[in-house]
Scaffold this active site. Structure first.
Site, PDB file in Angstrom:
ATOM      1  CE1 TYR A   1      -3.522  -9.438  12.408  1.00 45.40           C
ATOM      2  CE2 TYR A   1      -3.700  -7.711  10.751  1.00 45.40           C
ATOM      3  CZ  TYR A   1      -2.941  -8.430  11.655  1.00 45.40           C
ATOM      4  OH  TYR A   1      -1.618  -8.144  11.818  1.00 45.40           O
TER       5      TYR A   1
ATOM      6  N   GLY B   1      -6.646   9.400  10.009  1.00 46.16           N
ATOM      7  CA  GLY B   1      -6.175  10.039   8.782  1.00 46.16           C
ATOM      8  C   GLY B   1      -6.518   9.212   7.556  1.00 46.16           C
ATOM      9  CD1 TRP B   2      -4.439   4.410   8.070  1.00 46.80           C
ATOM     10  CD2 TRP B   2      -3.907   5.204   6.052  1.00 46.80           C
ATOM     11  NE1 TRP B   2      -3.110   4.109   7.832  1.00 46.80           N
ATOM     12  CE2 TRP B   2      -2.759   4.588   6.601  1.00 46.80           C
ATOM     13  CE3 TRP B   2      -3.811   5.784   4.786  1.00 46.80           C
ATOM     14  CZ2 TRP B   2      -1.540   4.510   5.938  1.00 46.80           C
ATOM     15  CZ3 TRP B   2      -2.590   5.720   4.123  1.00 46.80           C
ATOM     16  CH2 TRP B   2      -1.480   5.092   4.689  1.00 46.80           C
TER      17      TRP B   2
ATOM     18  CE1 TYR C   1       0.319   1.485   4.449  1.00 49.49           C
ATOM     19  CE2 TYR C   1       0.722  -0.874   4.473  1.00 49.49           C
ATOM     20  CZ  TYR C   1       0.798   0.359   5.089  1.00 49.49           C
ATOM     21  OH  TYR C   1       1.357   0.473   6.337  1.00 49.49           O
TER      22      TYR C   1
ATOM     23  CG  HIS D   1      -7.234  -4.555   7.950  1.00 50.46           C
ATOM     24  ND1 HIS D   1      -7.466  -3.459   7.160  1.00 50.46           N
ATOM     25  CD2 HIS D   1      -5.899  -4.559   8.188  1.00 50.46           C
ATOM     26  CE1 HIS D   1      -6.332  -2.818   6.931  1.00 50.46           C
ATOM     27  NE2 HIS D   1      -5.366  -3.469   7.536  1.00 50.46           N
ATOM     28  CE  LYS D   2      -2.704  -6.734   6.993  1.00 47.23           C
ATOM     29  NZ  LYS D   2      -1.304  -6.792   7.514  1.00 47.23           N
TER      30      LYS D   2
ATOM     31  NE  ARG E   1       0.400   5.466   9.620  1.00 43.32           N
ATOM     32  CZ  ARG E   1       1.636   5.328  10.122  1.00 43.32           C
ATOM     33  NH1 ARG E   1       2.395   6.382  10.342  1.00 43.32           N
ATOM     34  NH2 ARG E   1       2.114   4.138  10.419  1.00 43.32           N
TER      35      ARG E   1
ATOM     36  CG  ASP F   1      -5.351   1.106   9.257  1.00 41.02           C
ATOM     37  OD1 ASP F   1      -6.154   1.433  10.155  1.00 41.02           O
ATOM     38  OD2 ASP F   1      -4.154   0.877   9.483  1.00 41.02           O
TER      39      ASP F   1
END
Length: 416
Positions: free
Chosen positions: A175, A260-261, A77, A171-172, A257, A182
């Protein structure tokens, strides 16, 4: 041995010693080469900050596949983030060196069959979608079939990505049952743009629009703190993770952050979500709520803390990537008419705070962005518990691409 032979031997020894003394070691040779290169390098200081930082990144990392302090080329990414910024610099300047930097990344990592090196669809990792933005940019220009095939692979991942019971993307795969802020930036801008530009079936396109909007609806439902308006980094539907609140499933803290994403995801998705879609108005509402909450915790310098609401705690620090992301989000949202004009002032104050406190320039013109959190996540091995101590204890380094990329984007939005 006679005197003639002794003299000849002495001369040979002297010559050999001189040669050895004159030959540099590998380290001194490297130092000499670095010093020479540094002396030769001279980045113009009369360029805009956006271009100065892009040139600095290209100088530090000549191959975009090696971004994020990697030892081997990889698809990830951070590459897509920086190269998306690079594309905007190219569009503004028309300088081919920027296009070449972008193209070389895709050329290196995508073979003739469209296979993406280092990528595994079976990992179902949303982070890997982000560099698809590079292909969305390149394919219309090159018409190289391999780039289209690679994009189709990434779209296939979105179709097969595991979901929570209410439709939120994990997310993955490693996970399970977890949504992270994110992930919306990593996947949704690509997902919606690919659908709009490459899927002919209108019903399918509308379904993807609905699915993209649903991700934002679910984040607002599960991750937003009603009291502050801030959003938790992660949500675990199963509530089994050590970091998960046993009642809400949320991680314990507000990481700058991560938010922020999320802010960047909203303004970038709105570029492609039709205004007449009911989700468009909802995301604009979420964006306005977000802007108010983020502004409420802005430091007097214009910056934001790593753990965004706990600036007075030991170990906390004013962090560059989140600050750059918020600056970009506010500046773009005002320009596009999603946020009131007052947020232009917030963005300008933040940007000046970055320049005054976090930017340094070397004698040769190389620009550095300091105080960037290197990485932060949840779970995994070794286990990341999402505690305050965890977030402030992660590595801090200059010129991490998760900071430089958003700084370039923010600079472009403010024409700096």
């Amino acid at each position: 041995m006679d005197r003639t032979h002794v003299a000849q031997l002495g001369l040979l020894l002297l010559l050999f010693t001189s040669i050895i003394a004159c030959k540099p070691t590998d380290e001194s040779s490297k130092s000499s080469a670095t010093a020479s290169k540094s002396a030769e390098l001279s980045l113009p200081k009369d360029l805009k900050w956006s271009e100065r930082m892009m040139l600095s990144e290209m100088e530090r990392v000549p191959k975009a596949s090696m971004l994020d302090f990697q030892e081997k080329p990889r698809w990830s990414y951070t590459n897509g983030l920086v190269l998306s910024a690079c594309a905007k610099v190219y569009e503004q300047t028309g300088k081919e060196q920027y296009y070449d930097y972008i193209y070389a990344y895709a050329d290196e990592l995508i073979d003739s069959t469209g296979t993406i090196e280092t990528y595994k669809l079976s990992n179902q990792n949303l982070d890997m979608i982000k560099s698809g933005d590079v292909l969305l940019y390149l394919y219309p220009k090159t018409k190289e079939e391999r780039f289209l095939l690679a994009m189709q692979t990434l779209d296939d991942q979105m179709e097969s990505q595991p979901k929570t019971s209410d439709g939120g993307y994990w997310h993955k795969k490693v996970y399970p049952y977890q949504m992270w802020l994110d992930g919306l930036y990593m996947a949704e801008p690509f997902h919606i743009r690919y659908a709009q530009e490459y899927i002919d079936n209108e019903a399918e396109v509308q379904q993807i629009y609905d699915d993209v909007v649903l991700q934002f609806d679910l984040i607002q439902k599960h991750s937003r703190d009603e009291e502050t308006g801030l959003l938790y980094h992660g949500w675990d539907e199963s509530k089994e993770q050590q970091w998960a609140n046993k009642e809400t499933g949320n991680s314990p803290h507000f990481w700058s952050r991560a938010m922020g994403w999320y802010g960047m995801a909203m303004v970038d998705v709105l570029d492609f979500l039709p205004e007449e879609h009911p989700g468009h108005e909802r995301i604009v509402t979420y964006l306005n709520q977000f802007a108010e909450a983020i502004t409420n915790v802005q430091h007097e310098s214009g910056l934001w803390y790593q753990v965004i609401d706990q600036g007075d705690r030991d170990g906390n620090y004013l962090e560059a990537s989140g600050s750059s992301m918020f600056t970009y989000t506010f500046a773009k949202a005002v320009r596009k008419g999603y946020l009131p004009e007052k947020y232009e002032d917030v963005a300008q104050k933040a940007y000046q705070g970055i320049i005054d406190n976090l930017i340094t320039v070397e004698e040769n013109g190389l620009v550095n962005l300091n105080q960037v959190c290197g990485v932060a996540g949840l779970g995994g091995n070794p286990y990341r518990d999402g505690s305050y101590e965890y977030y402030v204890g992660e590595i801090i380094r200059p010129n991490d691409p998760k900071g430089t990329g958003p700084f370039i984007l923010a600079s472009l939005e403010l024409d700096k």
